[in-house]
Design a protein around this motif. Structure first.
Motif: not given
Ligand code: 18C
Length: 258
Positions: A70-87, A220-228
């Protein structure tokens, strides 16, 4: 000796130049650009399925297997207030604070300081029963996207951290631990919202930061799909919530670093 000292000072003054002469540089530059454009693609195309949502945070994944893993690509989006992109980007990249927010770790080693903005990490992660323990060896590069770049869009500033699996003679993949293969990017954009009137200064209440996090991890090596998939569903939302809150709290009473 004097020449060496002069060279050292020159390198300190021009960190990007030292990175550019490193054999990994062409790959670092290419993958960082690719990841930025991948992160900026819309998630509404139908191929992404939403699996977690909390406030402004939305997490999508695509079910994908490679050689039965299982390699399931992930994409997450979020918005926060009070800190900058550089921080945000700086705290994600810096080894000095990693243990303050990353909960899957047992050990972190910086194998190489390629330049002021690029490090080579070896990380030993916590073992997940009933699978073998994993480690990860990757370069990690932080950069600001120039204001003139179209990728900046209407943002005040844009920062990216890109992490990609690599190799190093001091830490061969000798099978003692299973090595994961990862490609991860963390992209942040600051917006001044609400805008400030002419001549007034920007305060933390004016900082709105949009975050996109993309990740593909091959176990990289065996891991049951459900656990992963269980670990995946639990750990990614936990990471993004915890990490962003950590940076907000840490920077709250400091001057804004753009
Ligand atoms: O991006 C994140 N962190 C960065 C700094 O550390 C960096 C690290 C990436 C780590 C990738 C995952 C490495 C394997 C993890 C092993 C499992 C740990 C779980 C322990 C729980 C107690 O870029 C933030 C990453 C946060 C999310 C990590 C979870 C990833 C899980 C999905 C992939 C699973 C890989 C194989 C694990 C096998 C066990 C089932």
């Amino acid at each position: 000796e004097e020449f060496r000292e002069r060279l050292r000072l020159k390198q300190l003054a021009a960190p990007h130049k030292t990175a550019m002469t490193h054999p990994l540089w062409p790959e670092i530059d290419r993958v960082t650009r690719e990841q930025l454009s991948y992160a900026q693609q819309d998630v509404d195309g139908g191929i992404w399925q939403l699996f977690a949502e909390e406030g402004e945070m939305k997490m999508y994944r695509r079910e994908l297997e490679e050689d039965g893993l299982v390699v399931d690509p992930l994409k997450a989006v979020h918005q926060i207030r009070g800190a900058s992109a550089h921080e945000m980007a700086h705290h994600f990249w810096s080894p000095d604070v990693r243990f303050e927010w990353e909960t899957t770790l047992e050990q972190v080693t910086v194998l190489d300081r390629i330049s002021e903005d690029t490090l080579l990490f070896l990380q030993l992660h916590k073992r997940v029963w009933p699978t073998a323990q994993r480690d990860a060896l990757f370069w990690s590069h932080i950069r600001e996207i120039p204001k003139s770049d179209p990728a900046n869009c209407d943002a005040h500033d844009t920062w990216i951290v890109c992490n990609k699996s690599s190799e190093h003679p001091d830490a061969p993949n000798d099978g003692k631990c299973v090595r994961v293969d990862l490609t991860i990017c963390f992209v942040c954009q600051t917006f001044i919202d609400p805008p400030v009137a002419e001549g007034e200064s920007v305060s933390r209440d004016n900082l709105l930061t949009k975050i996109t996090y993309c990740s593909v991890v091959n176990p990289g090596g065996w891991a049951p799909a459900s656990v992963l998939r269980t670990v995946y569903k639990r750990e990614y939302p936990k990471f993004l919530k915890r990490f962003t809150q950590y940076v907000i709290d840490k920077t709250a009473d400091q001057p804004i670093a753009f």
